[in-house]
Scaffold this motif. Structure first.
Motif, mmCIF file in Angstrom:
data_model
loop_
_atom_site.group_PDB
_atom_site.id
_atom_site.type_symbol
_atom_site.label_atom_id
_atom_site.label_comp_id
_atom_site.label_asym_id
_atom_site.label_seq_id
_atom_site.Cartn_x
_atom_site.Cartn_y
_atom_site.Cartn_z
ATOM 1 N N GLY A 73 0.834 -1.207 0.000
ATOM 2 C CA GLY A 73 0.000 0.000 0.000
ATOM 3 C C GLY A 73 0.862 1.248 0.000
ATOM 4 O O GLY A 73 0.627 2.186 -0.772
ATOM 5 N N SER A 79 -9.978 -6.221 -0.970
ATOM 6 C CA SER A 79 -9.546 -5.678 0.316
ATOM 7 C C SER A 79 -10.696 -5.665 1.308
ATOM 8 O O SER A 79 -10.497 -5.799 2.518
ATOM 9 C CB SER A 79 -8.938 -4.284 0.168
ATOM 10 O OG SER A 79 -9.286 -3.690 -1.018
ATOM 11 N N LEU A 93 -0.600 -6.229 -4.114
ATOM 12 C CA LEU A 93 -1.642 -6.136 -3.092
ATOM 13 C C LEU A 93 -2.684 -7.232 -3.295
ATOM 14 O O LEU A 93 -3.043 -7.950 -2.369
ATOM 15 C CB LEU A 93 -2.290 -4.756 -3.210
ATOM 16 C CG LEU A 93 -3.248 -4.339 -2.126
ATOM 17 C CD1 LEU A 93 -2.448 -3.890 -0.920
ATOM 18 C CD2 LEU A 93 -4.120 -3.199 -2.594
ATOM 19 N N LEU A 116 -6.900 -0.427 3.016
ATOM 20 C CA LEU A 116 -6.299 -0.652 1.704
ATOM 21 C C LEU A 116 -7.236 -0.213 0.594
ATOM 22 O O LEU A 116 -6.805 0.258 -0.460
ATOM 23 C CB LEU A 116 -5.935 -2.120 1.535
ATOM 24 C CG LEU A 116 -4.809 -2.568 2.454
ATOM 25 C CD1 LEU A 116 -4.567 -4.051 2.299
ATOM 26 C CD2 LEU A 116 -3.552 -1.795 2.153
#
Lengths: 487, 498, 89, 568
Positions: A286, A405, A319, A413
Motif C-alpha cells: 500500500g 480488500s 496487493l 487498503l
C-alpha cells in the motif's frame, strides 16, 4: 498438433526468431518481417494452447533436470495462459511499433535489438509456462540478462549507469532473497512444484513461512515493490519499445506474475491469510502504491513519470496477490492485463512524441495535442485505463481489488486504492489535457505525427482498453479459475 | 597386453607424465615437445577415465607399487573420492596443452619451450601422484615434485615480477610442505606406519597424545598455505598473476584443489571426522577463516586492475566456499564442497583461458585492455560472460549448482547456517560487481588506438576456452554426473570413518 | 458621433414614478392581509402581515450578514492565482 | 415496448451521436443530428412503460442497466428537455470536443436515472464526470485547466466512494440492486457521502462554485442541468426520509445566500443559488413525506429549466460582452432587450413569483415542513426564499441589465441562443400557468392546491418587502458595493492551506534531506568506499601480495593458535 509440441513451439519460436533475425541482420525489411511472422506464429500457438490451459492443470512437460530431484519443466495453468497471451499478443503490436520507432529514431544496432527482444519474449513465455519455482527462477534470471543489452542499447554513459542499477537491483534481490527463499522452501517441503492450494500444507511453522513470504516479496525484484523499485526508472534509458513491452508488460509483469503464482500455488490462500507477515507486506505494498504515485508527480521526464506510475500500479497487483481472497486474486490477475494495455499505450505515446518531436519532458508538451492529436488521444485513453475510469478496462481490476480488500477486512487498503486513483489523475491527465487545451493563442500547428506503424500499434492497444471494459468476461473467467471460481 | 595395462592403470596414471617429462626436454624442438606432451595428456586422460569407470563399477581399487603389499610398500589407492580428481586433473592437462601451443609460443622465449612442457608434465605428474597415492609420505614427495615444477612454470613469466612471485611461492610452498612433513613425521613416530589406511586404524589408540594433536595442527596449517586459505593466501595472486597464461590456467584450476584434497583426505581418512571435528575445534576456526576469505577475496577482486589478479582474488573467495562445505563436515556440506571444487575448476579454467586469449593479443591483461572487446573479440568475451555468470552463480551454469547445494547444506545448521548463507550470497553479489565491471568495460568503452585493431583470438585458443564455457553450461543444465561423483565421494569419506 | 437616444430609465422622473408605484403596491399587499383571510398552519403566521415583516427582516439580516462575511472572507482577486481576462467560449 | 435491448435504451442515441459528432465536419449536419438526439431519446422513453427492467448477466453479477418507475421517468423527460435546450443554445460552437462531451454527459445523466443497480449507476456516474470536465477544459485557459483538474478529482472521489459503497453492499448482501439504501450500515454513509459530493452538500459544495464559472458559456448550461440533479434523484431513491438530510438541507439553503450576496462574478452567484436550491430539494427528500418528495422532485424539474435559463442569459451576456463581473456590467437592457426580458422571466421563476414555474414547487416543500412540525426548518426555507429573490431575482437582473450604465452596447445574442432561452422561458410560464402537467409526472399523487389566497398573498408579501428593502437600500446608497474580489470558501483548504503547509513541510524536509543525503554520501564515499579501497585496493593491506615476512608471520600466528586450541 500435440500439446507438448505446442508448448515447446511457443517457447522455441521466439528463440528461432532470434536466430533468424541474426541471420537476416543485413536486410532490415526481411529482418522485421521475420520478427512479425514469428510474433504472429507465437501468438497463434499460445492461442491454440488456450483450451488446454483453461482445463486446469495440464500434464507436466519435463525438458531438463538441472538438479537431481528438480526438473525444468512446463505446465499450463490459467494464470500462465493469461500472462502468455498478453505477452505474445503485445509482442506483435510492439514489433509493429518498433519498426516505426527504431527507423524513425535512427537507432543503431537494430539487429541486436530485435534479437534480444525475441529472446526476452521467449524467456517471458518460459516464465509463464513454468511448472515449478526452479524453472521460473531460471527463466527469471535469463530474462534479466537478456534485457540488459536492451536497457543499455544506447551504449552511452547514461545507459551504462542505468544498466548498472537495473542489473544490480534485479540480481541483488534475486540472489540475496529470491534464491535462498526457493532453497529454503525446498528444504522445508521437499518440492518446488506449483500446486493448487500450496505446498506447505501445515509442514512449516508460521515463523518460517512468514519469513519466506517476506523473502519472496522482496526477492522478486521485478515486482518493483518499494524499496527495490529503483531499477525501473533506471531502465528508462532504453529505447521506448523496450520500455513499453518489457518495462510495462513483460518484465514487470513477470515479477508480479511470479508473486501471484507464489501466493496461489506455493503458499496457498488458506495459509496466507493466517500469516502476520502478510499484513506487513500488504501495508508495504500500500505504501509503495502511494509513495510511487507521489514521486511520479514530481517527475517532469515523461518516461520517468510513467515508470513511477508503473511501480505504483505493480503495487496493486502485489496487493491483490497478497490479499489472497478470491476477488483479490481475480483483481490482481485481471490487472496484469488491464495495466498492460493501458501502460503500453502510454509508453507508445511517449515514444511517438520522442520520434516525432524529440521531446522528452512533460513541460515541453503543452499544446502538442494539436500537432499529434491521435497520439494524445491514445494517451488520454491509456491514462483513463490506468486511473480506472469507465469506459476503460482498468475499472474492473480496480473493482475486484477493492472488493478483495473488503473481503480481507482491510478497509484501509481500499482507501489506499481510492487515493491512488486520485493521484493517478493528478499526474497523468495533465499531460494530454495540456496537450490539447493549453496555449491556444499560439495558433494551429502543423500535423506532425509519428510514423504510421507507431500509430497503428497505439490504435490497437488503446482500442484494447475499451474492449477490455465491455468484454471482460473471458479475462475474468481466466482469472477466476485461478482459485477455482466460476470457470 | 591389454590386461597388463588395465592391471597397472594406477601406476600408469602417474608414470606416464613423469616418464615422458625428461624425454620431452630432450626433444628440444618446440613442436615435437608439444606434440609429445599432448599425446601423453590424452593418454593420461584416457587412463583416468578408465580408472573412474572401474572405481564406479567395482569400488575402491588398491595397487601395490612395485609389488610390495601395503602397509609396507607404497599403496596407490583409487576410490570414489580421488577418481574424479584424477579425471579433473588430466582433463585440465589436455585442455591446457591444447591452449598452450599458441600461447606459450607468444609468452615464453623460444629455447625454453621444451623446458616448459617438461616442467608442466612434471607438475601434472606430481599432482596426480598426490591424489592417487595412499601413502602419507608419498604425498609429501609428490607435493614437492609438483611444487618445484610449478615454481619453474611461474618463473617463466615474461614479466620480471614473475621471478619474485615464484620466489615468494617457493618460500611459502616450502614452509607448507615442511609443515606437512613435520606432521607426517609426528604421526609416524606415534604409529610406525605411513600407509593412510593403516594410520586410520592405528591412530585412534594414540589420539589423546600431544604429538598427534601437534601433527594435526602442522598438517592443517601447512596445507592451508597450499590451499591459500585466508590469511595464508597472499602468495596466490602474484603466482597466478605473473605466471605464463598456460601455467596460470592449469594452476588456478587444479593446484589449490589438490591441496584441499590432501587436507580433506588427512582430516577424514587419516585422522577421522570424529577426532578432527569432535576433539578439535576445527569447524569454527575453518568457518571463520572461510567466511572471511569470501569477503576479503571478493572485495579485493573488485579493486584489482589486472584481470588475472581479479580472477586470483576471486579464487581466494571461491576457496572460501569450498572450505565452508568442508568445514560443515556433514554429508551435504562435504558434497557441496567437493562439487564446488570441480565446478570452480571448470569456471576458473574458462576465465583464465579467456585472460590468456586477451594476453595473447595485447601482451597484458589489464582492465584497460578489455576496452571494446565486446566488438573486437566477441567470441572471447562470450566465453568470459559465461564463465563470469558461473562465478556469480546464475542458473544454468555450474556455479548455480554448487551454490544451491552449499545453501541446502547450510540450512541444516541453524543460526550459523544462516550466517553462512548470508556470506555465500554476499559473495555472489560481490562477484556480480567484479565480473560486471569487466563486462561493462568490454561492451561500453570504446577501444583506444592500440586496441582498436584487436582481432579475435586464434581459433586454437578459442576452442579450449569455449570447451570450458560449454562445460560450465553443461554442468549447469545437467549436473547429475558431477553431483553424483561429489556425493559418492562424500559418502566414501564419511563412510570410512567409524 | 451622434449622442444616444435616452432610454426609459435614463429619465430620473421615470425612475421616481416606478418607485412610487412600487411603494403603493407594497402598501396594498400589506393592507390586504387585514382584508383577505389567510389560513395558517403555524402560530407565527397569525401575526398580521407576517410575511411582509419576515421578508423585510430577512433582507436586513442578509445585508448585515453579508457585510460581516465580506470582512471575513474577502481577498484580493489574485489571491489564488493571477486572474485571467475572461473571454468568450 | 416489451423486448428491451441495450440499443434501444434512451441513453443510446446520445452515445451514438456523441461518437458520430466527432467525425462530422459539416456543422449543419452536426446541428441537425444533435438536435434530433434528445427528441429520439424522448421518443424512446415514451415507448417504455413504468415498472419494466432489463437484466443482463455480467462477470457473474446480475446487472439491471435499465429500470423504470415514475421517479426515473420524470428525470428522464427532464433531461431530454434540458439537453435539447442546452444543445440548441450551443449550436454555434465550432469545437467538436464540447459537443461530444456534452452529448456524453447528457446521455450518461439519462442513463444514470434509469440504472437499476449500483454498478450501472457507477458507470454512468463516472462517464458523467469524465465527459463533463471537458466542458471546463474546453475554455482552454490555465485557470480552466487547473479548475478542471480540481473538479475531476473531486468528482472522481465521489465516484470512488460510490464504488466503495457499492462493494460494501455487495459484500454484505450479495446484491448490487439500487433501491432504498438507508443509513443502517457503513455502506449507507459512504454512498451518502458520494451522493453528497455531487449534490454539493455543505463543505463538499465547493466544486460547483469553482467550476461552473470557469466553464465555457455553453458548458455551464450543460453543467447546471445534470450533475446535481442526478444526485438529487439518487438521494430521492436511496435516502428518502433520512432525517439527516433535513438538517443538511437546512444549512445548504442558508449559507450560500450570504456568499451570493457578496459575490461579484454573476455565474458564481448563480452557482451559489444552485446550491441553495438543491438544499431545498435535499430538505424535501429528508422530510420524506409524499408531498415533500413531490415538492423536491418538482423543484428539481423547475430548477433545471429556470437555472438553465439564467445560465443561458448570463452566458449570452458573457458571450456578447466578454464580461461577467457585476461591477463591470449595467444598463444592458438598452441593447439586449430580449435577453433582459427572458432573464427577468427566469428570475421571476426562481424567485417563485406566482404564475411562474418556481412558485408551483416551492410551496410544496414549505407546506410539507410545516406538516411535519419542523418549525425551524420551515423558517430557514422561508428565509432562503426571501434571499433567493434578492440575489437571484434582483441582483442578477438589476446589476446586469439596469443599474449603473457600464456603457457596454452589446446586441442580443444569435437566434438559436434566443430560441433556447425562449423555450426555457416559455416552459417556466407554462408550468406556472398549467401545473397539472408537471403534477402528472410526479412520483406520488398530488394533493396540493397551488393558487389559493394564502399561498399567493404570502409569497407576494414576502417578495414585495424584500424588494422594498432593496429599494430603500439603493435610495440611501448604503448597499454593499460590488467589488472585484475573491471570497474564501472551503476551497481555501485545498487551494491554499494544504499546498502551503505541504510546501512548508517539504521545504524543511528538502533542506534537511539535502543535508542528510550529503552526510550519507560522504559516509559512503569517504568511509565505506574509502575504507574498502584502503584495505582491499591494489595497495591495500588485505591485497598486498609482496611482503614474504608478514606472510610467514601469519603462518606462525595461525600455527600458534591451532596448537593453543589443540592443547587445551
Amino acid at each position: 498438433m500435440s500439446y507438448e509440441a505446442l508448448v515447446s513451439l511457443a517457447v522455441c519460436l521466439p528463440l528461432a526468431g532470434a536466430v533468424l533475425v541474426w541471420l537476416c541482420g543485413n536486410t532490415p525489411n526481411l529482418r522485421e518481417a521475420v520478427t512479425l511472422v514469428t510474433g504472429g506464429l507465437t501468438f497463434l500457438s499460445v492461442l491454440l494452447l488456450l483450451p488446454q490451459g483453461l482445463s486446469g492443470m495440464s500434464p507436466e512437460l519435463v525438458f531438463a533436470a538441472p538438479l537431481p530431484g528438480l526438473s525444468l519443466s512446463f505446465r499450463l495453468e490459467p494464470l500462465g495462459m493469461l500472462f502468455a497471451l498478453i505477452a505474445s499478443f503485445l509482442w506483435i503490436v510492439t514489433s509493429i511499433y518498433s519498426i516505426g520507432y527504431m527507423r524513425g529514431a535512427k537507432e543503431e544496432n537494430q539487429t541486436r535489438f530485435y534479437i534480444c527482444f525475441a529472446l526476452a519474449i521467449a524467456f517471458t513465455l518460459g516464465i509463464a509456462f513454468s511448472a515449478n519455482l526452479l524453472t521460473l527462477f531460471v527463466f527469471y534470471e535469463l530474462l534479466t540478462l537478456s534485457t540488459y543489452p536492451l536497457v543499455t542499447h544506447k551504449g552511452n554513459d547514461e545507459a551504462r549507469r542505468g544498466g548498472r542499477v537495473y542489473l544490480g537491483v534485479l540480481l541483488t534481490t534475486s540472489i540475496a532473497f529470491f534464491l535462498p527463499a526457493i532453497i529454503w522452501t525446498y528444504s522445508v517441503t521437499g518440492t518446488l512444484d506449483f500446486r493448487p492450494g500450496g505446498i506447505f500444507g501445515g509442514i512449516a511453522d508460521s515463523f518460517v513461512v512468514g519469513a519466506l513470504l517476506i523473502l519472496f516479496c522482496f526477492g522478486v525484484g521485478k515486482a518493483a515493490l518499494m524499496p527495490f523499485h529503483r531499477w525501473l526508472p533506471s531502465a528508462m534509458v532504453a529505447p521506448t519499445p523496450v520500455s513499453a513491452l518489457l518495462h510495462a508488460v513483460a518484465v514487470v509483469k513477470a515479477g508480479v506474475f511470479t508473486l501471484l503464482k507464489i501466493t496461489v500455488y506455493i503458499f496457498g490462500a488458506d495459509l496466507l491469510v493466517l500469516l502476520e507477515a502478510r499484513d506487513l507486506m500488504l501495508y508495504i505494498a500500500g505504501a509503495s502504491i502511494l509513495l510511487a504515485s507521489i514521486v511520479a508527480m514530481t517527475r517532469d521526464n515523461l518516461k520517468a513519470r510513467l515508470a513511477y506510475s508503473t511501480v505504483s500500479q505493480l503495487g496493486y497487483i502485489t496487493l491483490g496477490a497478497l490479499l489472497a481472497t478470491p476477488a483479490g486474486i481475480t483483481g490482481a490477475a485481471m490487472h496484469i492485463a488491464m495495466h498492460a494495455f493501458g501502460k503500453i499505450t502510454l509508453f507508445f505515446c511517449a515514444g511517438a512524441i520522442y520520434v516525432a518531436t524529440k521531446k522528452t519532458e512533460i513541460s515541453q508538451m503543452e499544446g502538442l495535442g494539436r500537432a499529434m492529436p491521435f497520439t494524445m488521444l491514445a494517451f488520454l485513453i491509456g491514462s483513463l485505463s490506468i486511473i480506472g475510469l469507465p469506459p476503460t478496462g482498468g475499472t474492473w481490476s480496480k473493482w475486484y481489488l477493492m472488493l478483495g480488500s473488503l473481503e480481507a477486512g482491510h478497509i484501509a487498503l481500499m482507501g489506499v486504492l481510492m487515493v491512488s486513483s486520485l493521484l493517478n489523475i493528478a499526474y497523468l491527465l495533465p499531460i494530454p489535457i495540456r496537450g490539447f487545451f493549453a496555449g491556444r493563442n499560439e495558433g494551429p500547428s502543423i500535423l506532425k505525427e509519428a510514423p504510421w506503424p507507431c500509430l497503428v500499434a497505439m490504435g490497437i492497444t488503446s482500442a484494447g482498453c475499451f474492449v477490455l471494459f465491455f468484454f471482460p468476461q473471458p479475462l475474468h473467467d481466466l482469472a477466476a479459475s485461478l482459485y477455482g471460481g466460476t470457470p | 597386453m591389454m590386461s597388463a595395462i588395465f592391471a597397472n592403470l594406477p601406476a600408469l596414471q602417474v608414470i606416464l607424465p613423469l616418464l615422458f617429462a625428461p624425454i620431452c626436454f630432450l626433444l628440444r624442438k618446440r613442436g615435437a615437445a608439444w606434440l609429445l606432451a599432448f599425446c601423453v595428456s590424452l593418454c593420461t586422460f584416457a587412463v583416468s577415465i578408465a580408472l573412474f569407470m572401474q572405481v564406479s563399477a567395482a569400488g575402491p581399487l588398491s595397487y601395490a607399487m612395485g609389488g610390495w603389499d601395503p602397509p609396507w610398500g607404497i599403496e596407490y589407492r583409487v576410490d570414489s573420492f580421488n577418481a574424479p580428481f584424477l579425471v579433473l586433473l588430466s582433463l585440465m592437462f589436455c585442455v591446457t596443452l591444447a591452449f598452450s601451443y599458441k600461447s606459450v609460443e607468444k609468452e615464453i622465449v623460444q629455447p625454453r619451450h621444451a623446458l616448459f612442457y617438461s616442467a608442466f608434465m612434471l607438475c601434472v605428474a606430481g599432482l596426480l601422484g598426490i591424489v592417487i597415492t595412499g601413502d602419507a609420505f608419498n604425498v609429501f614427495v609428490f607435493l614437492e615434485i609438483s611444487s618445484l615444477s610449478s615454481y619453474i612454470l611461474i618463473s617463466f613469466g615474461k614479466d620480471r615480477r614473475a621471478l619474485t612471485a615464484a620466489f615468494q611461492y617457493l618460500i611459502m610452498g616450502t614452509i607448507g610442505a615442511t609443515f606437512l612433513l613435520i606432521g607426517i613425521g609426528f604421526i609416524y613416530m606415534m604409529t610406525g606406519t605411513l600407509n593412510m589406511a593403516d594410520l586410520a586404524v592405528r591412530l585412534p589408540s594414540v589420539m589423546d597424545t600431544h604429538t598427534v594433536r601437534a601433527a594435526f595442527a602442522f598438517i592443517i596449517v601447512g596445507m592451508s598455505i597450499k590451499v591459500a586459505l585466508f590469511p595464508l593466501h597472499v602468495w596466490l595472486p602474484n603466482a597466478y598473476g605473473y605466471a605464463p597464461s598456460a601455467a596460470s590456467v592449469f594452476l588456478a584450476a587444479t593446484s589449490t584443489k589438490v591441496s584441499l584434497y590432501v587436507l580433506i583426505r588427512f582430516t577424514f581418512t587419516v585422522f577421522g571426522a570424529g577426532f578432527a571435528f569432535g576433539a578439535m575445534p576445527l569447524q569454527p576456526i575453518l568457518l571463520v577463516l572461510a567466511v572471511t576469505a569470501v569477503f576479503v577475496g571478493s572485495l579485493s577482486a573488485i579493486f584489482q586492475t589486472n584481470i588475472k589478479h581479479v580472477l586470483a582474488y576471486s579464487s581466494v573467495a571461491q576457496i572460501g566456499y569450498m572450505v565452508i562445505g568442508f568445514a560443515l563436515a556433514s554429508h551435504a556440506g562435504l558434497s557441496a564442497g567437493i562439487l564446488h571444487m570441480f565446478n570452480h575448476a571448470v569456471m576458473k579454467g574458462c576465465l583464465f583461458l579467456v585472460a590468456g586469449c586477451v594476453f595473447y593479443r595485447f601482451r597484458s591483461a589489464r582492465i584497460e585492455d578489455f576496452r571494446g572487446l565486446g566488438k573486437t573479440m566477441p567470441w572471447t568475451m562470450g566465453a568470459f560472460v559465461v564463465g563470469g555468470l558461473g562465478l556469480i552463480g546464475m542458473p544454468l551454469t555450474a556455479g548455480f549448482v554448487s551454490k544451491w547445494y552449499l545453501i541446502m547444506a547450510a540450512l541444516d545448521h541453524g543460526f550459523v547456517g544462516f550466517l553462512i548463507i548470508a556470506a555465500v550470497l554476499a559473495g555472489s553479489l560481490l562477484a556480480v560487481a567484479y565480473v560486471w565491471r569487466i563486462v561493462e568495460v568490454a561492451y561500453f568503452q570504446a577501444p583506444d588506438e592500440v586496441h582498436e585493431n584487436g582481432k579475435e583470438a586464434p581459433f586454437i585458443l578459442l576452442v579450449p576456452a569455449w570447451f570450458m564455457a560449454l562445460l560450465t553450461l553443461y554442468i549447469g543444465i545437467d549436473p547429475s554426473l558431477v553431483v553424483g561423483a561429489a556425493e559418492s565421494a562424500a559418502l566414501s569419506l564419511l563412510g570410512s570413518t567409524p | 458621433m451622434k449622442p444616444e437616444r435616452p432610454y426609459f430609465l435614463d429619465n430620473k422622473g421615470n425612475v421616481r414614478f416606478l418607485i412610487y408605484i412600487f411603494h403603493a403596491l407594497c402598501f396594498v399587499l400589506f393592507a390586504a392581509d387585514f382584508v383577505l383571510h389567510r389560513h395558517s398552519y403555524h402560530p407565527l403566521e397569525e401575526i398580521p402581515a407576517f410575511y411582509a415583516l419576515f421578508g423585510f427582516l430577512a433582507f436586513s439580516v442578509i445585508i448585515l450578514g453579508a457585510a460581516m462575511l465580506r470582512k471575513l472572507v474577502m481577498r484580493p482577486e489574485d489571491y489564488y492565482e493571477a486572474p485571467e481576462e475572461i473571454s468568450n467560449d | 415496448m416489451t423486448d428491451l435491448s441495450l440499443l434501444t435504451l434512451p441513453f443510446m442515441p446520445f452515445f451514438i451521436a456523441a461518437l458520430a459528432v466527432m467525425f462530422i465536419a459539416s456543422s449543419s449536419v452536426r446541428s441537425a443530428l444533435m438536435l434530433a438526439v434528445p427528441i429520439a431519446s424522448g421518443f424512446l422513453l415514451l415507448q417504455e412503460q413504468s415498472g419494466v427492467a432489463l437484466t443482463m448477466p455480467f462477470m457473474g453479477y446480475e446487472l439491471v442497466p435499465f429500470r423504470t418507475d415514475k421517479l426515473s421517468f420524470l428525470f428522464g423527460y427532464l433531461f431530454c428537455i434540458a439537453s435539447f435546450i442546452a444543445i440548441l443554445f450551443s449550436l454555434h460552437v465550432k469545437d467538436r470536443v464540447q459537443h461530444t462531451a456534452g452529448l456524453f454527459y447528457a446521455g450518461s445523466a439519462v442513463g444514470a436515472v434509469f440504472a437499476g443497480d449500483l454498478l450501472s449507476l457507477f458507470f454512468f456516474w463516472e462517464v458523467m464526470t469524465v465527459s463533463s470536465v471537458f466542458l471546463i477544459w474546453a475554455r482552454q485557459t490555465d485557470g480552466a485547466f487547473r479548475c478542471g483538474m480540481r473538479y475531476l478529482i473531486i468528482q472522481v472521489a465521489s465516484g470512488l466512494l460510490l464504488l466503495a459503497g457499492a462493494l460494501m453492499i455487495l459484500h454484505s448482501t450479495g446484491s448490487l440492486a439500487f433501491n432504498e439504501i438507508g443509513l443502517e450500515s457503513q455502506a449507507g454513509y459512504v454512498i451518502l457521502l458520494a451522493f453528497g459530493i455531487k449534490a454539493a452538500f455543505p463543505l463538499l459544495h465547493n466544486w460547483v462554485i469553482d467550476s461552473y464559472p470557469q466553464s465555457t458559456v455553453t458548458g455551464a448550461v450543460f453543467l447546471c442541468c445534470f450533475t446535481t440533479k442526478v444526485a438529487v434523484y439518487a438521494l430521492a431513491r436511496g435516502y428518502a426520509g433520512a432525517d439527516i438530510l433535513i438538517y443538511i438541507g437546512a444549512v445548504m439553503v442558508i449559507f450560500p445566500i450570504f456568499y451570493a450576496v457578496i459575490e461579484n462574478d454573476l455565474r458564481r452567484v448563480l452557482s451559489y443559488s444552485m446550491i441553495s436550491k438543491v438544499g431545498f430539494m435535499v430538505c424535501g427528500i429528508g422530510i420524506g413525506t409524499e408531498l415533500a418528495i413531490n415538492g423536491a422532485v418538482a423543484t428539481a424539474f423547475n430548477h433545471v429549466i429556470y437555472k438553465s435559463l439564467l445560465f443561458m442569459s448570463m452566458g449570452s451576456v458573457l458571450h456578447m460582452t466578454g464580461r461577467i463581473r457585476a461591477s463591470d456590467l449595467g444598463g444592458l437592457y438598452k441593447s439586449m432587450p430580449l435577453t433582459t426580458i427572458l432573464c427577468v422571466i427566469g428570475a421571476a421563476s426562481i424567485s417563485a413569483v406566482p404564475l411562474f414555474g418556481g412558485f408551483v414547487s416551492k410551496g410544496m416543500i414549505l407546506t410539507a415542513a410545516l406538516d411535519q412540525k419542523l418549525d425551524f426548518v420551515w423558517l430557514c426555507l422561508l428565509f432562503a426564499s426571501a434571499g433567493t429573490f434578492y440575489y437571484a431575482g434582483i441582483k442578477i437582473c438589476y446589476f446586469t441589465f439596469f443599474g449603473q450604465d457600464s456603457g457596454l452596447r452589446a446586441a442580443d445574442p444569435p437566434k438559436h441562443m434566443l430560441l433556447a432561452m425562449g423555450l426555457a422561458a416559455a416552459m417556466c410560464v407554462f408550468i406556472g400557468l398549467y401545473p397539472a402537467l408537471l403534477f402528472g409526472l410526479l412520483p406520488f399523487e398530488v394533493d396540493y392546491i397551488v393558487y389559493d389566497t394564502t399561498h399567493v398573498l404570502a409569497q407576494l408579501q414576502l417578495l414585495a418587502f424584500v424588494g422594498l428593502g432593496f429599494v430603500w437600500l439603493k435610495i440611501s446608497k448604503l448597499g454593499p458595493p460590488d467589488l472585484r474580489s475573491v471570497n474564501l470558501d472551503v476551497d481555501w483548504i485545498y487551494r491554499k492551506f494544504l499546498p502551503e503547509s505541504i510546501r512548508c513541510a517539504l521545504g524543511l524536509l528538502i533542506a534537511d534531506y539535502g543535508r542528510l543525503k550529503r552526510f550519507f554520501c560522504d559516509l559512503f564515499h569517504q568511509y565505506i568506499m574509502g575504507g574498502l579501497i584502503r584495505h582491499h585496493g591494489p595497495h591495500g593491506i588485505l591485497a598486498r601480495a609482496w611482503p614474504i615476512g608478514s606472510m610467514v608471520l601469519w603462518v606462525a600466528v595461525l600455527l600458534f593458535f591451532y596448537l593453543i586450541f589443540y592443547y587445551f
